[in-house]
Design an enzyme around this catalytic site. Structure first.
Site, short mmCIF file in Angstrom:
data_model
loop_
_atom_site.label_atom_id
_atom_site.label_comp_id
_atom_site.label_asym_id
_atom_site.label_seq_id
_atom_site.Cartn_x
_atom_site.Cartn_y
_atom_site.Cartn_z
N ARG A 101 102.82 110.96 64.05
CA ARG A 101 101.89 111.91 63.77
C ARG A 101 101.71 112.03 62.08
O ARG A 101 101.03 112.45 61.56
CB ARG A 101 102.21 113.31 64.07
CG ARG A 101 101.44 113.33 65.48
CD ARG A 101 101.97 114.72 66.43
NE ARG A 101 101.08 114.91 67.58
CZ ARG A 101 101.39 115.61 68.51
NH1 ARG A 101 102.34 116.19 68.37
NH2 ARG A 101 100.39 115.51 69.34
N LYS A 134 100.70 116.49 86.35
CA LYS A 134 100.16 117.66 87.16
C LYS A 134 98.41 117.74 87.26
O LYS A 134 97.81 117.44 86.42
CB LYS A 134 99.99 118.99 86.45
CG LYS A 134 101.84 119.39 86.58
CD LYS A 134 102.18 120.90 85.94
CE LYS A 134 101.40 121.93 86.84
NZ LYS A 134 101.41 123.33 85.92
N GLY A 168 100.00 112.91 74.45
CA GLY A 168 101.13 112.70 73.77
C GLY A 168 102.09 111.81 74.76
O GLY A 168 102.65 110.88 73.81
N GLY A 220 96.05 117.70 74.33
CA GLY A 220 95.32 118.95 74.44
C GLY A 220 94.05 119.18 73.82
O GLY A 220 93.07 119.55 74.76
P1 ADP Z 1 100.08 112.99 78.51
O1 ADP Z 1 101.15 113.75 77.87
O2 ADP Z 1 99.65 111.56 78.15
O3 ADP Z 1 98.68 113.98 78.59
P2 ADP Z 1 101.08 114.20 80.85
O4 ADP Z 1 102.16 115.34 80.15
O5 ADP Z 1 100.06 114.84 81.84
O6 ADP Z 1 100.73 113.04 79.99
O7 ADP Z 1 102.11 113.50 81.80
C1 ADP Z 1 103.28 112.59 81.53
C2 ADP Z 1 104.44 112.61 82.35
O8 ADP Z 1 103.84 112.26 83.70
C3 ADP Z 1 105.35 111.53 82.28
O9 ADP Z 1 106.54 112.37 81.61
C4 ADP Z 1 105.58 110.97 83.45
O10 ADP Z 1 106.97 110.71 83.94
C5 ADP Z 1 105.22 111.85 84.46
N1 ADP Z 1 104.74 111.22 85.75
C6 ADP Z 1 103.65 110.19 85.82
N2 ADP Z 1 103.89 109.67 86.98
C7 ADP Z 1 104.52 110.59 88.12
C8 ADP Z 1 104.87 110.37 89.32
N3 ADP Z 1 104.63 109.84 90.26
N4 ADP Z 1 105.72 111.57 89.83
C9 ADP Z 1 106.34 112.28 88.69
N5 ADP Z 1 105.95 112.60 87.24
C10 ADP Z 1 105.21 111.46 87.00
MG MG Z 2 102.51 115.32 78.21
#
Ligand code: ADP
Ligand code: MG
Length: 397
Positions: A39, A204, A354, A378
């Site tokens: 960043r 989620k 992120g 976000g």
């Molecule tokens: P981003 O920051 O790219 O938007 P998120 O914050 O939504 O992504 O999700 C990232 C997290 O999701 C990571 O820490 C990863 O470990 C978790 N994750 C991915 N697949 C699984 C899974 N099958 N079970 C639990 N956690 C998961």
């Molecule tokens: Mg995230």
């Protein structure tokens, strides 16, 4: 919306510019060292352009989530040091955010100098819901400078004093990073070149349902992996063992699958483990045969092949959310495989989020093979949902 080039064309030499940047970098918990300076690097083009034009630059930024009061743990001192290294000049840090020291140091700036203000979230008013409280802080920010430039894309979805209110008090411009992010998001939402494929993962499903709803009518394919795929698999009637499952979202996922008419593509195999651990062993099973005592922590190799096939001919791709728990070596392959397939896309490829951006760097993939890596997860998701982002709306005024 006025751009940085508009400001440069007006002439900015000798003028004091308040630049809101997104310098919210991850720090090592014990050493407080910066673990990923992406960043800070992304904020350099606007900063450099202002310095070269002779502006006196006052940078404001947030770091982490301090509780509205000064907390040395969240000081921007390591960021000031790194910024100084990257710019090759000394970047002093004001001892406060918009108080006596900030005023004194801002007044002492010479043409081309850069000053960093201390963490804006040391002021409770920054994030206050009360317009008058934010307004009082915004008045103090505005008193420091002649013009305001917002380059903090990662914060434009926040109605905060340093993002929203201050822009109402000074002539305002969008920085290069904000302009670039907007250009890319506009291409994703306005007549994207087809096929348009979106890949969603992460933990989620409830976080991302709104964006799925908004994107579904626009995309040719929506590939779903990560922790959120299990709620979709459950909606198809499959057992998901001890995998992440949001039971209250199963009905919504079932409706989305019906509406999508085959355009939502789910994993066909899953890497499972008895525990959320790198050492508990792993097995790959079909997605409709997850054992009751196992949790899915990554998508399997047949899924990577399936997703890569869907991505192969795509002309526009947006990818948000890792395919598995890439932080643990046994569950990296799905994210790596999909990241590689996205990197091979011929048209526009955008990585948002992120953790997704961190995965690209941690897995050692070439950042330049993507069309754009968004600094604001976000903010980009809220934009794609079609919501109005306060920090952008105020710049457009
Ligand atoms: P981003 O920051 O790219 O938007 P998120 O914050 O939504 O992504 O999700 C990232 C997290 O999701 C990571 O820490 C990863 O470990 C978790 N994750 C991915 N697949 C699984 C899974 N099958 N079970 C639990 N956690 C998961
Ligand atoms: Mg995230």
């Amino acid at each position: 919306m006025r751009s940085l080039d508009d400001l440069l064309a007006e002439g900015v030499s000798g003028r004091r510019v308040l630049l809101r940047a997104d310098l919210n970098v991850p720090l090592d918990k014990s050493t407080r060292e910066i673990t990923d300076d992406g960043r800070i690097r992304a904020s350099l083009p606007t900063l450099q352009a202002l310095r070269e034009a002779g502006a006196r630059v006052i940078v404001s930024a947030h770091l982490g989530r301090p509780k509205g009061t000064p907390d040395p743990q969240f000081s921007l001192a390591p960021v000031a040091a790194r910024l100084g290294e990257l710019l090759g000049v000394d970047v002093p840090l004001a001892a406060d955010t918009a108080g006596d020291d900030a005023r004194a140091k801002a007044a002492a700036l010479r043409d081309g100098d850069v000053l960093l203000l201390e963490n804006v979230r040391f002021e409770a008013a920054e994030t206050s819901k009360d317009d008058a409280e934010r307004g009082e802080l915004a008045d103090r920010f505005a008193a420091l400078a002649d013009v305001y430039v917002d380059d903090a894309f990662g914060a434009v979805h926040r109605k905060h004093a340093s993002v929203f209110d201050v822009a109402q008090r000074l002539p305002h411009y969008a920085g290069r990073l904000v302009a670039r992010e907007l250009e890319v998001l506009t291409r994703l939402t306005t007549d994207p070149e087809r096929p348009y494929v979106v890949v969603l993962g992460g933990s989620k499903v409830s976080d991302k349902l709104a964006v799925i709803e908004a994107l579904l009518p626009k995309v040719d394919r929506l590939l779903v992996g990560g922790g959120m795929c299990f709620t979709f698999l459950a909606a198809q009637g499959h057992g998901v063992g001890t995998s992440l499952l949001e039971a209250d979202q199963v009905d919504t996922c079932r409706r989305l699958l019906a509406e999508a008419g085959g355009r939502i593509v789910l994993p066909v195999d899953v890497v499972c483990s008895p525990q959320f651990s790198a050492d508990a062993g792993s097995t790959t099973v079909d997605a409709d045969a997850i054992p009751e005592d196992q949790m899915g922590l990554d998508v399997g190799p047949r899924t990577v092949e399936l997703f890569a096939g869907e991505l192969a001919g795509a002309r526009t791709v947006f990818w948000n959310g890792p395919m598995g728990v890439f932080e643990m070596a046994p569950f990296q392959a799905g994210t790596r495989g999909v990241a590689e397939a996205v990197a091979r896309v011929g048209g526009l490829s955008v990585v948002g989020g992120g953790d997704s951006a961190a995965a690209v760097r941690v897995l050692g993939l070439d950042e330049d093979s993507y069309g754009h890596i968004s600094t604001g997860g976000g903010a980009s998701l809220e934009y794609l949902e079609g919501r109005e982002l306060p920090g952008l709306a105020v710049l457009a005024d």
